[in-house]
Design a protein around this motif. Structure first.
Motif, PDB file in Angstrom:
ATOM      1  N   ARG A 201       0.972  -1.266   0.087  1.00 37.14           N
ATOM      2  CA  ARG A 201       0.208  -0.055  -0.018  1.00 37.14           C
ATOM      3  C   ARG A 201       1.022   1.229   0.014  1.00 37.14           C
ATOM      4  N   TYR A 202       1.931   1.258   0.785  1.00 37.87           N
ATOM      5  CA  TYR A 202       2.544   2.456   0.823  1.00 37.87           C
ATOM      6  C   TYR A 202       3.502   2.736  -0.514  1.00 37.87           C
ATOM      7  N   PHE A 203       4.378   1.556  -0.926  1.00 40.30           N
ATOM      8  CA  PHE A 203       4.988   1.979  -1.866  1.00 40.30           C
ATOM      9  C   PHE A 203       4.152   2.171  -3.238  1.00 40.30           C
ATOM     10  N   SER A 204       3.163   1.698  -3.352  1.00 44.45           N
ATOM     11  CA  SER A 204       2.183   1.773  -4.491  1.00 44.45           C
ATOM     12  C   SER A 204       1.863   3.322  -4.344  1.00 44.45           C
ATOM     13  N   HIS A 205       1.680   3.877  -3.318  1.00 48.24           N
ATOM     14  CA  HIS A 205       1.062   5.164  -3.416  1.00 48.24           C
ATOM     15  C   HIS A 205       2.098   6.080  -3.619  1.00 48.24           C
ATOM     16  N   VAL A 206       3.467   5.915  -2.937  1.00 47.77           N
ATOM     17  CA  VAL A 206       4.776   6.706  -3.458  1.00 47.77           C
ATOM     18  C   VAL A 206       5.169   6.459  -4.895  1.00 47.77           C
ATOM     19  N   GLU A 207       5.062   5.471  -5.544  1.00 43.23           N
ATOM     20  CA  GLU A 207       5.123   5.031  -6.964  1.00 43.23           C
ATOM     21  C   GLU A 207       4.231   6.204  -7.738  1.00 43.23           C
ATOM     22  N   PHE A 208       2.884   6.019  -7.287  1.00 41.99           N
ATOM     23  CA  PHE A 208       2.001   6.768  -8.069  1.00 41.99           C
ATOM     24  C   PHE A 208       2.254   8.356  -8.101  1.00 41.99           C
ATOM     25  N   LEU A 209       2.889   8.720  -6.850  1.00 36.68           N
ATOM     26  CA  LEU A 209       3.015  10.074  -6.593  1.00 36.68           C
ATOM     27  C   LEU A 209       4.372  10.673  -7.367  1.00 36.68           C
ATOM     28  N   PHE A 210       5.433   9.627  -7.508  1.00 33.48           N
ATOM     29  CA  PHE A 210       6.614  10.081  -7.839  1.00 33.48           C
ATOM     30  C   PHE A 210       7.229   9.410  -9.232  1.00 33.48           C
ATOM     31  N   SER A 211       6.609   8.240  -9.398  1.00 28.78           N
ATOM     32  CA  SER A 211       7.214   7.382 -10.597  1.00 28.78           C
ATOM     33  C   SER A 211       8.811   7.430 -10.594  1.00 28.78           C
ATOM     34  N   PRO A 212       9.391   6.863  -9.578  1.00 30.04           N
ATOM     35  CA  PRO A 212      10.746   6.838  -9.555  1.00 30.04           C
ATOM     36  C   PRO A 212      11.342   5.753 -10.777  1.00 30.04           C
ATOM     37  N   GLU A 213      12.712   5.811 -10.762  1.00 30.31           N
ATOM     38  CA  GLU A 213      13.325   4.820 -11.550  1.00 30.31           C
ATOM     39  C   GLU A 213      13.449   3.628 -10.807  1.00 30.31           C
ATOM     40  N   LEU A 214      13.824   3.971  -9.526  1.00 34.10           N
ATOM     41  CA  LEU A 214      14.286   2.784  -8.555  1.00 34.10           C
ATOM     42  C   LEU A 214      13.907   3.179  -7.152  1.00 34.10           C
ATOM     43  N   PHE A 215      13.265   2.172  -6.445  1.00 34.33           N
ATOM     44  CA  PHE A 215      13.334   2.105  -4.867  1.00 34.33           C
ATOM     45  C   PHE A 215      14.606   1.389  -4.485  1.00 34.33           C
ATOM     46  N   ILE A 216      15.195   2.252  -3.367  1.00 35.43           N
ATOM     47  CA  ILE A 216      16.143   1.298  -2.715  1.00 35.43           C
ATOM     48  C   ILE A 216      15.736   1.254  -1.187  1.00 35.43           C
ATOM     49  N   VAL A 217      15.506   0.208  -0.475  1.00 34.86           N
ATOM     50  CA  VAL A 217      15.241  -0.090   0.772  1.00 34.86           C
ATOM     51  C   VAL A 217      16.080  -0.008   1.881  1.00 34.86           C
ATOM     52  N   GLY A 218      16.350   0.890   2.798  1.00 33.82           N
ATOM     53  CA  GLY A 218      17.284   0.773   3.840  1.00 33.82           C
ATOM     54  C   GLY A 218      16.620   0.597   5.227  1.00 33.82           C
ATOM     55  N   GLY A 219      17.551   0.927   6.183  1.00 31.18           N
ATOM     56  CA  GLY A 219      17.217   0.741   7.586  1.00 31.18           C
ATOM     57  C   GLY A 219      17.399  -0.795   8.101  1.00 31.18           C
ATOM     58  N   LYS A 233       4.411  -5.807  -5.464  1.00 21.69           N
ATOM     59  CA  LYS A 233       4.064  -6.049  -7.049  1.00 21.69           C
ATOM     60  C   LYS A 233       4.197  -4.391  -7.354  1.00 21.69           C
ATOM     61  N   LEU A 234       5.053  -4.137  -8.042  1.00 26.14           N
ATOM     62  CA  LEU A 234       5.434  -2.495  -8.386  1.00 26.14           C
ATOM     63  C   LEU A 234       5.675  -2.471  -9.694  1.00 26.14           C
ATOM     64  N   ARG A 235       5.628  -1.334 -10.676  1.00 23.48           N
ATOM     65  CA  ARG A 235       6.186  -1.505 -11.876  1.00 23.48           C
ATOM     66  C   ARG A 235       7.723  -0.665 -11.685  1.00 23.48           C
ATOM     67  N   THR A 236       8.225  -0.291 -10.699  1.00 22.01           N
ATOM     68  CA  THR A 236       9.600   0.379 -10.316  1.00 22.01           C
ATOM     69  C   THR A 236      10.199  -0.867  -9.692  1.00 22.01           C
ATOM     70  N   PRO A 237      11.543  -0.995 -10.143  1.00 20.66           N
ATOM     71  CA  PRO A 237      12.505  -2.005  -9.441  1.00 20.66           C
ATOM     72  C   PRO A 237      12.797  -1.689  -8.062  1.00 20.66           C
ATOM     73  N   ILE A 238      12.779  -2.595  -7.229  1.00 23.67           N
ATOM     74  CA  ILE A 238      12.823  -2.531  -5.830  1.00 23.67           C
ATOM     75  C   ILE A 238      14.131  -3.128  -5.365  1.00 23.67           C
ATOM     76  N   VAL A 239      15.053  -2.674  -4.655  1.00 27.71           N
ATOM     77  CA  VAL A 239      16.172  -3.262  -4.233  1.00 27.71           C
ATOM     78  C   VAL A 239      16.705  -3.196  -2.813  1.00 27.71           C
ATOM     79  N   PRO A 240      17.279  -3.745  -2.178  1.00 23.72           N
ATOM     80  CA  PRO A 240      17.877  -3.629  -0.565  1.00 23.72           C
ATOM     81  C   PRO A 240      19.007  -2.533  -0.977  1.00 23.72           C
ATOM     82  N   ALA A 241      18.976  -1.642   0.253  1.00 26.35           N
ATOM     83  CA  ALA A 241      20.219  -0.827   0.195  1.00 26.35           C
ATOM     84  C   ALA A 241      21.666  -1.709   0.297  1.00 26.35           C
ATOM     85  N   VAL A 242      22.728  -1.397  -0.506  1.00 22.15           N
ATOM     86  CA  VAL A 242      23.861  -2.212  -0.562  1.00 22.15           C
ATOM     87  C   VAL A 242      24.840  -2.053   0.665  1.00 22.15           C
ATOM     88  N   LEU A 243      24.474  -0.600   1.379  1.00 26.45           N
ATOM     89  CA  LEU A 243      25.545  -0.187   2.393  1.00 26.45           C
ATOM     90  C   LEU A 243      24.754  -0.766   3.514  1.00 26.45           C
TER      91      LEU A 243
END
Ligand code: BGC
Length: 268
Positions: A201-219, A233-243
């Motif tokens: 629900r959260y990432f779909s909403h942010v995707e709708f607002l910003f249409s980013p090229e990539l989401f990186i999930v940190g923390g 299920k998003l159209r934007t690739p979503i990956v964990p933070a490398v660092l």
């Protein structure tokens, strides 16, 4: 040459979080930690006096390391709230007495060395953009940190647009971080499957607002990304933070490192 003006000297980075204060010595060329990470619990209540004293303890400990930079060299620090011109403008997960505190001046006085503070998620975003999952990505990249709260960094063509507060989007009548942060998952005893529904629900909403090229999930829970990222299920690739959990410490030193190197160029 004054050691302060040595190009790319190692720098101390400190990450102030809602539950822990962590620090390390960072090589600005590679973004790699040269020392072990020192961690102390965030004092409760997390008042300016208590937190600055705890930061001083971490810096003193790091200063005994063989890799420690020169004693008066600048320190980069992150804080879990809006920071504009060195002043705190929000305090969702720390003591409210931080509001309107000039944190740059407070820490500069406490440590007797120049200090520059930036938002914690912005620091993680800078680190990921320069050394991590966002390296070389053009267009908009959103780094979302799931921890005590939800932090966000908006990166465009590798540059940070500071103080995006997307953890406080109102979703279904709630401030998003109160339902969907990592701490909210634990507090509400949610399984990964249940938590993934909220993240969807959260990432779909942010995707709708910003249409980013990539989401990186940190923390902290970027370490458990296998439990929830494959369910989204998003159209934007979503990956964990490398660092991973070090992104804040590394990112804290980036802004201050740029200023130092600028000073070297001007002096040479
Ligand atoms: C704050 C942000 C911070 C995030 C993660 C939120 O509550 O408003 O500034 O980046 O928590 O710590």
């Amino acid at each position: 040459m004054d050691e302060m003006l040595q190009q790319n000297p190692p720098l101390i980075g400190i990450d102030i979080g809602g539950t822990g204060i962590k620090g390390g010595i960072v090589d600005p060329k590679s973004g790699i930690l040269l020392s072990e990470t020192i961690r102390v619990p965030t004092p409760q209540p997390a008042t300016p006096e208590a937190v600055t004293a705890a930061v001083a303890v971490v810096v003193a400990e790091l200063s005994t390391s063989p890799q420690a930079p020169e004693a008066r060299s600048p320190v980069g620090v992150t804080f879990p709230g809006i920071i504009q011109h060195g002043v705190v403008h929000s305090a969702a997960n720390v003591d409210k007495s931080w509001l309107h505190t000039d944190i740059d001046s407070l820490l500069t006085a406490q440590l007797s060395r120049p200090v520059k503070v930036i938002n914690d998620a912005d620091a993680a975003g800078l680190a990921e953009a320069r050394y991590g999952a966002g390296k070389g990505v053009t267009g908009s990249v959103l780094v979302i940190t799931l921890g005590t709260g939800i932090g966000s960094a908006f990166i465009f063509d590798g540059k940070l647009v500071p103080n995006a507060e997307l953890g406080h989007l109102e979703i279904d009548g709630f401030d998003a971080e109160t339902q969907s942060s990592a701490v909210a998952r634990e507090r509400n005893g949610l399984s990964w499957a249940e938590y993934s529904v909220l993240l969807q629900r959260y990432f779909s909403h942010v995707e709708f607002l910003f249409s980013p090229e990539l989401f990186i999930v940190g923390g902290g829970i970027s370490m458990r990304a296998d439990e929830y990222l494959p369910r989204l299920k998003l159209r934007t690739p979503i990956v964990p933070a490398v660092l991973r959990n070090e992104a804040g410490i590394v990112g804290a030193t980036i802004d201050i490192g740029l200023k130092l190197n600028f000073a070297v160029l001007r002096a040479s």
